[in-house]
Scaffold this active site. Structure first.
Site, PDB file in Angstrom:
ATOM      1  N   HIS A 110      -2.262  -1.878 -10.265  1.00 36.56           N
ATOM      2  CA  HIS A 110      -3.188  -1.279  -9.308  1.00 36.56           C
ATOM      3  C   HIS A 110      -4.455  -2.112  -9.255  1.00 36.56           C
ATOM      4  O   HIS A 110      -4.879  -2.655 -10.278  1.00 36.56           O
ATOM      5  CB  HIS A 110      -3.527   0.162  -9.718  1.00 36.56           C
ATOM      6  CG  HIS A 110      -4.067   0.958  -8.581  1.00 36.56           C
ATOM      7  ND1 HIS A 110      -5.385   0.935  -8.235  1.00 36.56           N
ATOM      8  CD2 HIS A 110      -3.449   1.756  -7.697  1.00 36.56           C
ATOM      9  CE1 HIS A 110      -5.553   1.702  -7.171  1.00 36.56           C
ATOM     10  NE2 HIS A 110      -4.397   2.211  -6.824  1.00 36.56           N
TER      11      HIS A 110
ATOM     12  N   ASP B 293       2.950   5.617  -7.148  1.00 40.40           N
ATOM     13  CA  ASP B 293       4.180   5.462  -6.370  1.00 40.40           C
ATOM     14  C   ASP B 293       5.432   5.333  -7.219  1.00 40.40           C
ATOM     15  O   ASP B 293       6.536   5.391  -6.695  1.00 40.40           O
ATOM     16  CB  ASP B 293       4.070   4.223  -5.472  1.00 40.40           C
ATOM     17  CG  ASP B 293       3.052   4.447  -4.376  1.00 40.40           C
ATOM     18  OD1 ASP B 293       3.095   5.528  -3.783  1.00 40.40           O
ATOM     19  OD2 ASP B 293       2.220   3.564  -4.147  1.00 40.40           O
TER      20      ASP B 293
ATOM     21  N   HIS C 219       0.871  -1.183   0.000  1.00 39.10           N
ATOM     22  CA  HIS C 219       0.000   0.000   0.000  1.00 39.10           C
ATOM     23  C   HIS C 219       0.906   1.230   0.000  1.00 39.10           C
ATOM     24  O   HIS C 219       1.554   1.523  -0.997  1.00 39.10           O
ATOM     25  CB  HIS C 219      -0.914  -0.090   1.230  1.00 39.10           C
ATOM     26  CG  HIS C 219      -2.033   0.899   1.282  1.00 39.10           C
ATOM     27  ND1 HIS C 219      -2.352   1.742   0.250  1.00 39.10           N
ATOM     28  CD2 HIS C 219      -2.916   1.198   2.270  1.00 39.10           C
ATOM     29  CE1 HIS C 219      -3.377   2.496   0.594  1.00 39.10           C
ATOM     30  NE2 HIS C 219      -3.740   2.188   1.819  1.00 39.10           N
TER      31      HIS C 219
END
Ligand SMILES: CC(C)(COP(=O)(O)OP(=O)(O)OC[C@H]1O[C@@H](n2cnc3c(N)ncnc32)[C@H](O)[C@@H]1OP(=O)(O)O)[C@@H](O)C(=O)NCCC(=O)NCCS
Length: 442
Positions: free
Chosen positions: A320, A376, A281
């Site tokens: 994702h 990210d 996460h």
């Protein structure tokens, strides 16, 4: 009902005649269940029984792959089309035009603030930026190499003991005060955590600065001096906005689940921080930099990709759960990266990252599985260029995500359908058996 309709369109088209007929082949009985907003109620399935003492049919859905746990009006995502909106506003418009505090107000209070509302909101938050100095004693208990996220979740949880009034979650005015306290104090705590890791004296809030300016000052000021870089501060603000909410992700679900026990919001938010800590996460951007370090240089990329494809590890920052065409935040982050690197100079890892992205996007393995760079992939490189240490990245994510957690917590409490979160299980263990004395055990 067609699949091309968005959720709100489906809702408006739903009629009482929308229903699902199910025949239970075990009994031959047919049941009819209402379909509303593209869903059936899982509890309706309990009516499907083989006998009177049968518990009724359940669904098995590990990781909530196809279960809506709530109705929410906060964030809309269409993963296939790459859409992300907060309260209806597209993420790119907010990232371009709004401040982080405006976005926090939008998420938690429901609408963009007018000028007077924003003034009051800003002032309320400014008023609460200081933390009780006893918090420093908690921090001093942590070892010099304690992970910043471990420290953050500890001190945010500890705050609940400083504000016992926060347990009065039934009082809307009280909830507002706790929202404001959390938003005001999290940057202070986050900066203190950083100073502790560095062995630097704590820098106290400066209420003549704006939200992001004050946060950065508490991080980097040495001897009371810090030269603000407005480009980097705005870039950080954009990153915080991009992270501010993402509907029912792991940490938000944690905040909702823990909050559903009616615990105070400091405790519920510290559960969210704990969930965010994990590498799948919030920890992913940290993992991206570790991965780039491991790869080292461009020539090692093909071998690394092969390793990933053979199931040895993952390409961190790719893939994702909901975005299956592209992550709209990743696009905005790439633009932000250009602005940041123009200020700070090129990050040598960026070259490896760009090449890795190029190769992965052309590779059948990643194309077939719809794996694209997520938020990210680049955020870590930007944070590093700004001077944040790798193990601190997730703390920045937590500061950004706080408005979302608070908005979702409030919505959960106001939702008459919600009860304490309590999933079912399919028991697969041993049937009843008698206790075995020690001398008879294998
Ligand atoms: C984000 C993530 C957890 C989503 O996972 P998910 O929706 O449960 O997807 P799955 O784990 O079911 O993966 C589907 C397939 O793609 C593969 N896959 C998913 N992400 C992958 C990645 N980053 N690298 C390589 N393969 C990946 C899986 O191995 C699986 O392949 P298979 O069908 O041959 O078994 C996952 O993509 C991941 O671990 N990414 C890396 C961590 C990361 O960047 N997290 C930040 C999210 S913002």
């Amino acid at each position: 009902m067609t699949d091309t309709l968005t959720m709100p369109e489906r809702a408006s088209k739903a009629t009482v005649t929308d229903s699902l007929s199910v025949t239970d082949n075990r009994t031959g009985k047919t049941y009819e269940f209402p379909v509303s907003e593209g869903t059936i109620k899982a509890t309706d399935l309990r009516k499907i029984k083989t006998s009177d003492d049968d518990f009724g049919l359940m669904t098995y859905d590990p990781a909530y792959m196809n279960t809506a746990s709530c109705r929410s009006a906060i964030t809309y995502i269409d993963g296939d089309k790459g859409i992300l909106r907060y309260r209806g506003y597209p993420i790119d418009q907010l990232a371009e035009k709004a401040s982080f505090l405006e976005v926090a107000y939008l998420l938690t209070e429901g609408e963009l603030p007018n000028a007077a509302q924003l003034d009051k909101w800003t002032e309320d938050i400014r008023y609460h930026t200081y933390v009780h100095t006893n918090i420093i004693k908690f921090l001093e208990g942590f070892r010099y190499d304690a992970h910043p996220m471990g420290m953050l979740l500890g001190v945010v949880g500890a705050l609940s003991t400083f504000y016992p009034d926060a347990k009065h979650i039934e009082d809307p005015a009280n909830r507002y005060v706790q929202r404001v306290r959390l938003l005001a104090k999290l940057p202070t705590l986050a900066a203190f955590v950083f100073r502790h890791s560095r062995g630097l004296p704590y820098e106290f809030p400066r209420n003549d600065l704006d939200y992001v300016g004050n946060y950065v000052n508490m991080m980097f000021s040495i001897g009371g001096k810090h030269e603000p870089n407005k480009v980097l501060q705005r870039a950080l603000e954009i990153l915080l906005i991009l992270h501010a909410d993402h509907e029912q992700n792991c940490s938000t679900s944690a905040v909702r689940a823990v909050g559903s026990s009616h615990v105070d919001p400091f405790s519920a938010v510290s559960a969210g921080i704990a969930a965010l800590y994990g590498p799948l996460h919030g920890g992913a951007n940290e993992a991206v930099l570790q991965m780039l370090d491991e790869i080292g240089s461009k020539k090692n990329i093909p071998a690394f990709i092969e390793k990933v494809k053979s199931g040895e590890g993952r390409l961190m920052g790719f893939g994702h759960r909901v975005y299956k065409s592209y992550d709209p935040r990743a696009k905005l982050i790439k633009q932000t990266a250009d602005q940041v690197f123009a200020e700070t100079g090129m990050n040598p890892k960026l070259e490896v990252a760009l090449e890795l992205e190029r190769i992965a996007l052309e590779d059948e393995y990643f194309i077939k599985r719809k794996l694209y760079p997520n938020v990210d992939f680049y955020s870590g490189l930007i944070y590093q260029a700004m001077g944040y240490p790798t193990d601190y990245f997730t703390v920045l994510f937590a500061v950004g995500r706080l408005p979302g957690w608070l908005a979702q917590w409030e919505e959960m409490l106001m939702d008459k359908d919600q009860k304490i979160a309590r999933p079912r299980q399919i028991f697969i263990g041993k049937d009843e058996r008698n206790f075995v004395p020690m001398n008879k055990r294998a």
